[in-house]
Design an enzyme around this catalytic site. Sequence first.
Site, PDB file in Angstrom:
ATOM      1  N   GLY A  14       4.730  13.942  -3.249  1.00 25.64           N
ATOM      2  CA  GLY A  14       4.231  13.340  -4.368  1.00 25.64           C
ATOM      3  C   GLY A  14       3.586  14.228  -5.390  1.00 25.64           C
ATOM      4  O   GLY A  14       2.552  13.964  -6.131  1.00 25.64           O
ATOM      5  N   GLY A  60       0.303  12.477 -11.113  1.00 23.09           N
ATOM      6  CA  GLY A  60      -1.317  12.243 -10.708  1.00 23.09           C
ATOM      7  C   GLY A  60      -1.834  13.288 -10.050  1.00 23.09           C
ATOM      8  O   GLY A  60      -1.931  14.295 -10.412  1.00 23.09           O
ATOM      9  N   ASP A  98      13.375  11.236  -0.443  1.00 29.61           N
ATOM     10  CA  ASP A  98      12.647   9.926  -0.064  1.00 29.61           C
ATOM     11  C   ASP A  98      11.814  10.156   1.342  1.00 29.61           C
ATOM     12  O   ASP A  98      12.645  10.311   2.169  1.00 29.61           O
ATOM     13  CB  ASP A  98      13.350   8.545   0.079  1.00 29.61           C
ATOM     14  CG  ASP A  98      12.707   7.263   0.007  1.00 29.61           C
ATOM     15  OD1 ASP A  98      11.304   7.416   0.794  1.00 29.61           O
ATOM     16  OD2 ASP A  98      12.824   6.396  -0.810  1.00 29.61           O
ATOM     17  N   SER A 131      -5.756  10.378   2.093  1.00 27.87           N
ATOM     18  CA  SER A 131      -6.260   9.041   2.436  1.00 27.87           C
ATOM     19  C   SER A 131      -6.429   8.323   1.336  1.00 27.87           C
ATOM     20  O   SER A 131      -6.198   8.583   0.147  1.00 27.87           O
ATOM     21  CB  SER A 131      -6.997   9.027   3.537  1.00 27.87           C
ATOM     22  OG  SER A 131      -7.343   7.773   4.055  1.00 27.87           O
ATOM     23  N   TYR A 145      -2.595  -1.687   2.204  1.00 19.98           N
ATOM     24  CA  TYR A 145      -2.950  -0.151   1.871  1.00 19.98           C
ATOM     25  C   TYR A 145      -4.040   0.328   2.597  1.00 19.98           C
ATOM     26  O   TYR A 145      -3.659   1.604   3.338  1.00 19.98           O
ATOM     27  CB  TYR A 145      -3.316  -0.410   0.280  1.00 19.98           C
ATOM     28  CG  TYR A 145      -3.552   1.078  -0.167  1.00 19.98           C
ATOM     29  CD1 TYR A 145      -2.669   2.032  -0.366  1.00 19.98           C
ATOM     30  CD2 TYR A 145      -4.992   1.209  -0.595  1.00 19.98           C
ATOM     31  CE1 TYR A 145      -3.016   3.196  -0.854  1.00 19.98           C
ATOM     32  CE2 TYR A 145      -5.216   2.580  -1.175  1.00 19.98           C
ATOM     33  CZ  TYR A 145      -4.318   3.280  -1.226  1.00 19.98           C
ATOM     34  OH  TYR A 145      -4.502   4.696  -1.763  1.00 19.98           O
ATOM     35  N   LYS A 148      -3.673   3.587   5.025  1.00 16.33           N
ATOM     36  CA  LYS A 148      -4.594   4.731   5.033  1.00 16.33           C
ATOM     37  C   LYS A 148      -5.655   4.849   6.083  1.00 16.33           C
ATOM     38  O   LYS A 148      -6.072   5.994   6.417  1.00 16.33           O
ATOM     39  CB  LYS A 148      -5.587   4.639   3.543  1.00 16.33           C
ATOM     40  CG  LYS A 148      -4.501   4.602   2.520  1.00 16.33           C
ATOM     41  CD  LYS A 148      -3.825   6.085   2.226  1.00 16.33           C
ATOM     42  CE  LYS A 148      -2.990   6.234   1.178  1.00 16.33           C
ATOM     43  NZ  LYS A 148      -2.427   7.590   0.799  1.00 16.33           N
TER      44      LYS A 148
END
Length: 324
Positions: free
Chosen positions: A44, A48, A95, A172, A186, A190
């Site tokens: 990722g 961000g 992915d 997390s 979600y 987490k």
Amino acid sequence: MATHSLLWLLIISCPVLFIVFLWWIVQPRPVKVPIKGRHVFISGGSSGIGLALAHMAAQEGARVSILARNASRLEEAKESVESSTGQEIKIYSADVRNFEEVKKVMDEAGPVDVLICNQGVFTPQEFELQSVDTMRSMVDINLMGTIHLIKAALPYMKRRRNGPPASIALMSSQAGQVGVYGYTAYSSSKFALRGLAEALQQELIVHNIRVSLIFPPDTNTPGLVEENKMKPEVTKLIAASSSSMEATEVAEKTLNGIKSGKFIITCNFDGFMLSIATAGMSPQTSPIMAFVEVIAAGIVRIVALCLLWSWYSTVHKWHNHQKK
Ligand SMILES: NC(=O)C1=CN([C@@H]2O[C@H](COP(=O)(O)OP(=O)(O)OC[C@H]3O[C@@H](n4cnc5c(N)ncnc54)[C@H](OP(=O)(O)O)[C@@H]3O)[C@@H](O)[C@H]2O)C=CC1
Ligand SMILES: CCCCCCCCCCCCCCCC(=O)[C@@H](N)CO
């Protein structure tokens, strides 16, 4: 007079002796995990928090690799990191839900010293309204994706013989410490990372690998902008209990936490309080922090109960308002 000074001696020596005792027992032992010159792999890493981490790690002289699905966003990230830091970085398109793809990437990328499993998706919605497919994608990407990354990277990480400790860090969320309205799937994904991290640390300590868990609050990222478009009002009100942060601030806390070999990494003051409220059976490397956890436990529980009272009032108020 003599009893007076004796009393003072006792008052001062008790906490000191207690800290010495804690220093003696805390596990795993405190260590430093260097970043410079080491291979830091960030999933990722094209957006961000992950992108901010890539910038920071490259700035500190790490060899950085990032992974995400979208190839053009990866290229953009590569350009921006390379132009601002002058360090070359590697990009991998895969992915995380597909273990074969992830394994291929890890075989190609070479041994990782610091693995940061940061990829994540978040769609807040009431349980009854959210589709099973949306829920499954959160669990698959946030939890199974993390398992896939570790599974593929670990054999190489374990092969390191001597040298400084390696690290596996899992991103997390504060919604992974406390269940929050609108985050049923979600929060599940987490919270699961905590169980994974606690069990994994016990297995990997003998291989000199440290596990870290990061608990950020709402963080200003492209992901959050998307999320806010459909966030239930109640979720917004409850999440506002913790002040929001910038991606660079969260990246800095994360990298510093990893370098200090911390198991739990908190990002702001609210997160610090939350970590005391939820200390549970997580390892604590710092004797001072262990001391604070023990001393503050009772009072922080009272604060937590008050906060829950206000959250439940919010839910009830919203429900009554909707009925009108
Ligand atoms: N922003 C926030 O408020 C908070 C975020 N977090 C957590 O921090 C992490 C990063 O969040 P943030 O920076 O906001 O997220 P962004 O949405 O900005 O970025 C998410 C990154 O993950 C990648 N990604 C998503 N799905 C996959 C997949 N299936 N395979 C590989 N890569 C994938 C994306 O690239 P691509 O889509 O191209 O694959 C992108 O690089 C997440 O785990 C999130 O849960 C925690 C607390 C608060
Ligand atoms: C005892 C003292 C407690 C102190 C205050 C605790 C406040 C908790 C607020 C929880 C907010 C959850 C935000 C999740 C952000 C996130 O992950 C989404 N943006 C999706 O990415």
